[in-house]
Design a protein around this motif. Structure first.
Motif, PDB file in Angstrom:
ATOM      1  N   GLN A   1       0.831  -1.209   0.000  1.00 45.55           N
ATOM      2  CA  GLN A   1       0.000   0.000   0.000  1.00 45.55           C
ATOM      3  C   GLN A   1       0.868   1.262   0.000  1.00 45.55           C
ATOM      4  OE1 GLN A   1      -3.257   0.078  -0.558  1.00 45.55           O
ATOM      5  NE2 GLN A   1      -2.948   2.269  -0.723  1.00 45.55           N
ATOM      6  N   LEU A   2       1.948   1.268   0.777  1.00 43.01           N
ATOM      7  CA  LEU A   2       2.858   2.415   0.778  1.00 43.01           C
ATOM      8  C   LEU A   2       3.517   2.597  -0.583  1.00 43.01           C
ATOM      9  CD1 LEU A   2       4.578   1.990   4.251  1.00 43.01           C
ATOM     10  CD2 LEU A   2       2.981   3.794   3.565  1.00 43.01           C
ATOM     11  N   ILE A   3       3.897   1.476  -1.208  1.00 45.09           N
ATOM     12  CA  ILE A   3       4.524   1.548  -2.531  1.00 45.09           C
ATOM     13  C   ILE A   3       3.549   2.152  -3.539  1.00 45.09           C
ATOM     14  CG2 ILE A   3       5.383   0.138  -4.451  1.00 45.09           C
ATOM     15  CD1 ILE A   3       6.501  -1.800  -2.254  1.00 45.09           C
ATOM     16  N   LYS A   4       2.297   1.726  -3.500  1.00 44.97           N
ATOM     17  CA  LYS A   4       1.288   2.250  -4.429  1.00 44.97           C
ATOM     18  C   LYS A   4       1.040   3.738  -4.198  1.00 44.97           C
ATOM     19  CE  LYS A   4      -1.297  -2.007  -5.175  1.00 44.97           C
ATOM     20  NZ  LYS A   4      -2.570  -2.714  -4.950  1.00 44.97           N
ATOM     21  N   THR A   5       1.152   4.175  -2.954  1.00 49.64           N
ATOM     22  CA  THR A   5       0.912   5.576  -2.614  1.00 49.64           C
ATOM     23  C   THR A   5       2.081   6.473  -3.012  1.00 49.64           C
ATOM     24  OG1 THR A   5      -0.411   4.829  -0.738  1.00 49.64           O
ATOM     25  CG2 THR A   5       0.260   7.130  -0.731  1.00 49.64           C
ATOM     26  N   PHE A   6       3.315   5.981  -2.856  1.00 54.42           N
ATOM     27  CA  PHE A   6       4.505   6.793  -3.112  1.00 54.42           C
ATOM     28  C   PHE A   6       5.512   6.082  -4.020  1.00 54.42           C
ATOM     29  CE2 PHE A   6       2.998   7.765   1.231  1.00 54.42           C
ATOM     30  CZ  PHE A   6       2.674   9.113   1.066  1.00 54.42           C
ATOM     31  N   PRO A   7       5.126   5.648  -5.229  1.00 55.50           N
ATOM     32  CA  PRO A   7       6.039   4.845  -6.055  1.00 55.50           C
ATOM     33  C   PRO A   7       7.302   5.595  -6.484  1.00 55.50           C
ATOM     34  CG  PRO A   7       4.144   5.524  -7.341  1.00 55.50           C
ATOM     35  CD  PRO A   7       3.864   5.920  -5.913  1.00 55.50           C
TER      36      PRO A   7
ATOM     37  N   GLN B   1       5.640  -4.335  -9.417  1.00 53.32           N
ATOM     38  CA  GLN B   1       6.188  -3.011  -9.136  1.00 53.32           C
ATOM     39  C   GLN B   1       6.101  -2.095 -10.358  1.00 53.32           C
ATOM     40  OE1 GLN B   1       6.349  -2.510  -5.984  1.00 53.32           O
ATOM     41  NE2 GLN B   1       6.005  -4.719  -5.877  1.00 53.32           N
ATOM     42  N   LEU B   2       6.290  -2.644 -11.540  1.00 57.43           N
ATOM     43  CA  LEU B   2       6.119  -1.855 -12.762  1.00 57.43           C
ATOM     44  C   LEU B   2       4.674  -1.362 -12.865  1.00 57.43           C
ATOM     45  CD1 LEU B   2       8.212  -3.939 -15.317  1.00 57.43           C
ATOM     46  CD2 LEU B   2       8.764  -1.677 -14.406  1.00 57.43           C
ATOM     47  N   ASP B   3       3.714  -2.238 -12.560  1.00 53.09           N
ATOM     48  CA  ASP B   3       2.299  -1.854 -12.569  1.00 53.09           C
ATOM     49  C   ASP B   3       2.008  -0.764 -11.546  1.00 53.09           C
ATOM     50  OD1 ASP B   3       1.832  -3.735 -14.546  1.00 53.09           O
ATOM     51  OD2 ASP B   3       0.943  -5.225 -13.181  1.00 53.09           O
ATOM     52  N   ASN B   4       2.779  -0.731 -10.454  1.00 55.22           N
ATOM     53  CA  ASN B   4       2.589   0.277  -9.406  1.00 55.22           C
ATOM     54  C   ASN B   4       3.279   1.601  -9.740  1.00 55.22           C
ATOM     55  OD1 ASN B   4       1.089  -1.425  -7.764  1.00 55.22           O
ATOM     56  ND2 ASN B   4       2.899  -2.217  -6.717  1.00 55.22           N
ATOM     57  N   GLY B   5       4.042   1.645 -10.837  1.00 59.50           N
ATOM     58  CA  GLY B   5       4.722   2.881 -11.220  1.00 59.50           C
ATOM     59  C   GLY B   5       6.090   3.070 -10.586  1.00 59.50           C
TER      60      GLY B   5
END
Length: 178
Positions: free
Chosen positions: A13-19, A43-47
């Motif tokens: 969730q943190l990664i998705k919020t601040f990629p 991770q690529l999908d998360n930006g």
């Protein structure tokens, strides 16, 4: 598996919020080395723009998990997967990655020996400061260089002249520096 149930979903969730600010680290071990590609895709999908990898090493608090230690073939399979991805910045905190690259690319050992600033960056570019202020050459070392409460980082001369002893007899010592 290593950090406890539920930590991955919170971290994700943190990664998705601040990629753009987070470099997710993936600890490669014997139970997950085949999942490296899935992790990269996620991770690529998360930006995410940068992903870090490190090899599980059974030290300190992890000695009871020695069954997670990778074989050379498992490690090289994980590195094969990582090497297929282009356009993303990888940080691989493992001196064996350089050895993998030289073996994979069939670079002769006499060429390898000409490289001077590759491999383990402990005490050259990285240090580890534990909770009580002891400075170690790296997170895996029990050697204490000094304590930041007794000597400031800016005045310590040991950081400018690394003193780590390695596996000097190995042909690839010049790559990983131990």
């Amino acid at each position: 598996y290593l950090r406890g149930k539920g930590t991955y979903s919170h971290t994700l969730q943190l990664i998705k919020t601040f990629p753009e600010f987070i470099t997710p680290m993936f600890t490669i071990h014997a139970k997950n080395y085949c999942e490296v590609g899935d992790f990269i895709e996620q991770q690529l999908d998360n930006g995410v723009k940068k992903i870090g990898f490190e090899r599980f090493i059974p030290i300190k608090g992890n000695v009871n998990n020695s069954d997670l230690e990778l074989s050379k073939d498992q490690l090289f399979m994980a590195y094969d997967i990582i090497s297929k991805y282009k356009g993303i910045d990888f940080h691989i905190n493992d001196p064996l990655f350089n050895t993998y690259l030289f073996i994979k690319n069939k670079i002769p050992i006499n060429i390898v020996k000409s490289f001077t600033d590759i491999g383990c960056q402990a005490q050259k570019h990285n240090i580890y400061i534990d909770a009580i202020g002891d400075v170690h050459p790296c997170v895996f070392s029990n050697d204490v260089l000094f304590n930041v409460h007794e000597e400031p980082l800016s005045t310590c001369t040991c950081l400018s002249s690394p003193s780590i002893k390695g596996c000097i007899g190995c042909d690839y010592y010049c790559v990983c520096k131990g």
